[in-house]
Each structure stands twice: as structure tokens, then as C-alpha cells.
Scaffold this active site. Structure first.
Site, PDB file in Angstrom:
ATOM      1  CB  SER A  62      -0.956   0.019   1.200  1.00 31.82           C
ATOM      2  OG  SER A  62      -2.112  -0.733   0.908  1.00 31.82           O
ATOM      3  CE  LYS A  65      -4.547   2.198  -0.750  1.00 31.18           C
ATOM      4  NZ  LYS A  65      -3.946   0.927  -0.313  1.00 31.18           N
ATOM      5  CB  SER A 122      -4.576   1.897   3.837  1.00 32.41           C
ATOM      6  OG  SER A 122      -3.765   1.396   2.795  1.00 32.41           O
ATOM      7  CE  LYS A 228      -1.673   3.873   2.834  1.00 28.47           C
ATOM      8  NZ  LYS A 228      -1.447   2.833   3.858  1.00 28.47           N
TER       9      LYS A 228
END
Length: 388
Positions: A62, A65, A122, A228
Site C-alpha cells: 500500500s 498510494k 488505506s 504510508k
């Protein structure tokens, strides 16, 4: 924009600085001992303070992102979308598995709410919904992601989706992820989202949804305000984190830690090291006007030249700096149309003939192509002055 020989303006800065050689020389000290790869950089200069296998291509999960959020923030900055605009969720976006904010097909949320869902929770569904709004489809948005990676000079990154869900031939590196984070942090508003530990969506409805940041360091490490996390079975535990202290912002990236606890411990060691050993000296903030440039065939004759990001000098603690010159390099021929944010030059900080910091300069204005009538009036006025 037609490129010809640029104009170079050199100005001696009134600073008492001596630039030391700051590099990732501390490789003998293995800061990260329980993760597959890592990097530590100072944000403004991009100086690498520590690295371990930083160019190894690995699944980013993730952390993907970060690029998704970068393109969202760019679209906001250029006025292509609005922070309060309602974004509709397609059936495809709502079908995303993994981390999600449980958007229903046809449900609408503002860009601001979608960003909360991506940055804090997320949300894979929110990521795809925003991608579809900006590019028309997720595949088209992925093309934008890969194009942006190339623009940033990232040679070891390839995206196949906007979310980081497991898929073949989707990879990045600690180095490339740090550079994406560096670019994203140009937009200071992003940390209002990534630095929030908990928030609510659909707050005044029966479907109230509580978001808790997947990056626990936001709560437990003073100064951390992003960026993140990531996890898949293949990627293991990953984190791109940023923290600011005493005016210095650093970025730490860890790939492939065995547990979330170990991931946080490795990043904490990197951040502790940066703040104990280094200091930044701010020169400019973002969007500071530092000159003007002439524009040909535009509805305006000149545009304002502004900084595209924060600009600083970096030293080890206790060291001083001097003999620093500022070079403003502006393109000699700039032709309309020019959008706000388009690159029109370069700012360099030079010490002893060596460029120690380089940063893009951009247009602070939007300049449209002049109409035939505007050009005619301009020419007529010029001839009138000659006749006088």
C-alpha cells in the site's frame, strides 16, 4: 515550450556557511538490521543519510498510494479537481478488497473525505474512485503514475494498480519510494491527512465509520506526520515515514520487516539518527516569488517565477557554512500557453564551484495564448511609441 539558451543570474547569499560533505558514509553502522531494504533522506536537499539495499526492486504494497496521493494533490494544485467536489463511487471501485472504507456503488464523498480514507485508512476503494475521477479509469491513472515516475527519474518502479494489491510486475525500491515521498511533501496540506491518527467518515449518518491511522508512529513518535504503511504476504511489513523537528524534515523508508512492531522499530532508529546527527538551514519556502520572466505570445507579457518546494541547506550538527551563491536560471524564451506550476527555470545553490542544491522554479501564474486582436493592439502600441 521552446527551449533555448537560459539566462543565469548569480547572487552571493549573505550567509556564513561552509558546506560539509554530507553523504551516506555511515554504512559501517548498520542502523537497519531487520528489514530487507531501507533508506533515510533529508527532504529538502534529497541527501541520502543512510541506505541498505535501497535499489532492490520489491513489492511496495500500500505504499503504492504515495504515488496515488501525489497525483491527487497535483490535480488539486492545478485546479483540475476541487477539495469539496463530490466523487462518485463506481461498482468497480466499490469491489476492491483488502483495506477499504466500504464505499457502496453510487455513494458520493468529497475529495477531502476520499483523501482521509486513503491517507488514514488505506482505502483501496477510495483510491480507485479518485483514480477514475482524475483519469477516467484505473488503467489510465496507472499510466499517469508510471509517467510521473519517469518524470522523477525513477528507474526501478513500475505500477500495475493504484492500491498496491498483489499483482505481477508491480514493484518499487526504497530509493524510489523516498523520491516519491519527497515530491508529495511539496504539498504541505497532505500531512493534514497523513498526520491524523483518527477521524470519522459519514459522521452524521447511521453508517458512521471510524478511521485509525495504519501508521502508529503518528501517535507514538513526536514529529511524525505521515506517510504510508504497506503489508502483503509477499511484501511483508513496509513503511514510508516522515517526521519534522527543529525545522528539518526527513523521510525514512523500510521494506520487508517481519512484523509491524519491527517495522516501527527500524524506522524509529533511522529518525533518531537523523535528528541526532544533522541540521537543516532553511533558505526558501514553497511558492515564494523570486523574480519575473518574459512570455512571448501570451495574454500577459510577464509571469511570476516562484519556488516549487522548500529549499534548504544541510549540515552535520555543529558545522557551519559560508561562500554560498544563489543562481537563478530562467529560460530565455518562454512561449504561451503556460499553466501555473509549469517549470520555467532552476534555482541552484553553489559552493566553491559545486552545485550543492538544485530545485525547479515554476510559474506562479497562468498565461493564456494571446488572441490575434491582443497581439495586434500590442504591436500597434509599439509602433505608436516608435513614431512618437
Amino acid at each position: 515550450m521552446k527551449r533555448i539558451m537560459p539566462i543565469v543570474i548569480a547572487i552571493l547569499l549573505t550567509l556564513t556557511f561552509v558546506i560539509p560533505s554530507v553523504s551516506a558514509e555511515e554504512q559501517s553502522t548498520q542502523l537497519v538490521d531487520n528489514a530487507r531494504s531501507a533508506i533515510l533522506i533529508e527532504r529538502d536537499t534529497g541527501t541520502v543519510l543512510y541506505e541498505k539495499n535501497s535499489n532492490e526492486q520489491l513489492p511496495p504494497a500500500s505504499m503504492t498510494k504515495i504515488m496515488t496521493m501525489l497525483l491527487i494533490m497535483e490535480a488539486l494544485d492545478k485546479g483540475k479537481i476541487d477539495i469539496n467536489e463530490k466523487i462518485r463511487t463506481s461498482e468497480y471501485a466499490a469491489s476492491m478488497g483488502g483495506s477499504q472504507i466500504f464505499l457502496e456503488p453510487g455513494e458520493e464523498m468529497t475529495t477531502q473525505e476520499m483523501l482521509k480514507g486513503i491517507a488514514i485508512g488505506s482505502g483501496n476503494d477510495a483510491s480507485v474512485a479518485m483514480a477514475e475521477r482524475i483519469a477516467g479509469s484505473e488503467p489510465a491513472f496507472v499510466e499517469m503514475m508510471n509517467k510521473k515516475a519517469k518524470e522523477l527519474g525513477l528507474k526501478d518502479t513500475k505500477f500495475q494498480n493504484t492500491t498496491g494489491l498483489p499483482i505481477q510486475d508491480h514493484y518499487s525500491t526504497a530509493h524510489d519510494m523516498a523520491m516519491m515521498a519527497k515530491e508529495l511533501l511539496k504539498y504541505q496540506d497532505i500531512t493534514k491527512f497523513t498526520g491524523t491518527y483518527e477521524a470519522y467518515l459519514r459522521e452524521n449518518t447511521d453508517n458512521k465509520f471510524w478511521l485509525v491511522n495504519t501508521n502508529k508512529l503518528v501517535r507514538f513518535y513526536p514529529g511524525v506526520d505521515g506517510l504510508k504503511t504497506g503489508f502483503t504476504n509477499d511484501a511483508k511489513y513496509c513503511l514510508t515515514a516522515t517526521a519534522q523537528k527543529d525545522g528539518m524534515r526527513v523521510i525514512a523508508v523500510v521494506f520487508g520487516a517481519p512484523t509491524s512492531k519491527e517495522r516501527n522499530a527500524q524506522v524509529t532508529k533511522l529518525l533518531d539518527y537523523a535528528f541526532a546527527q544533522y541540521k537543516t538551514h532553511p533558505i526558501y519556502k514553497r511558492n515564494i516569488a523570486i523574480g519575473e520572466a518574459k512570455v512571448s505570445k501570451g495574454n500577459k507579457k510577464k509571469l511570476t517565477v516562484v519556488t516549487s518546494e522548500s529549499v534548504s541547506l544541510l549540515t552535520k550538527k555543529g558545522e557551519s557554512i559560508n561562500d554560498v551563491k544563489k543562481q537563478i536560471i530562467i529560460e530565455k524564451k518562454i512561449k504561451a500557453p503556460i499553466n501555473k506550476g509549469d517549470k520555467v527555470g532552476t534555482l541552484q545553490l553553489v559552493s566553491k564551484g559545486k552545485v550543492v542544491v538544485q530545485s525547479p522554479l515554476v510559474s506562479g501564474d497562468k498565461v493564456k495564448t494571446a488572441t490575434w486582436w491582443e497581439l495586434y493592439k500590442r504591436s500597434f502600441g509599439m509602433f505608436s511609441k516608435i513614431g512618437d
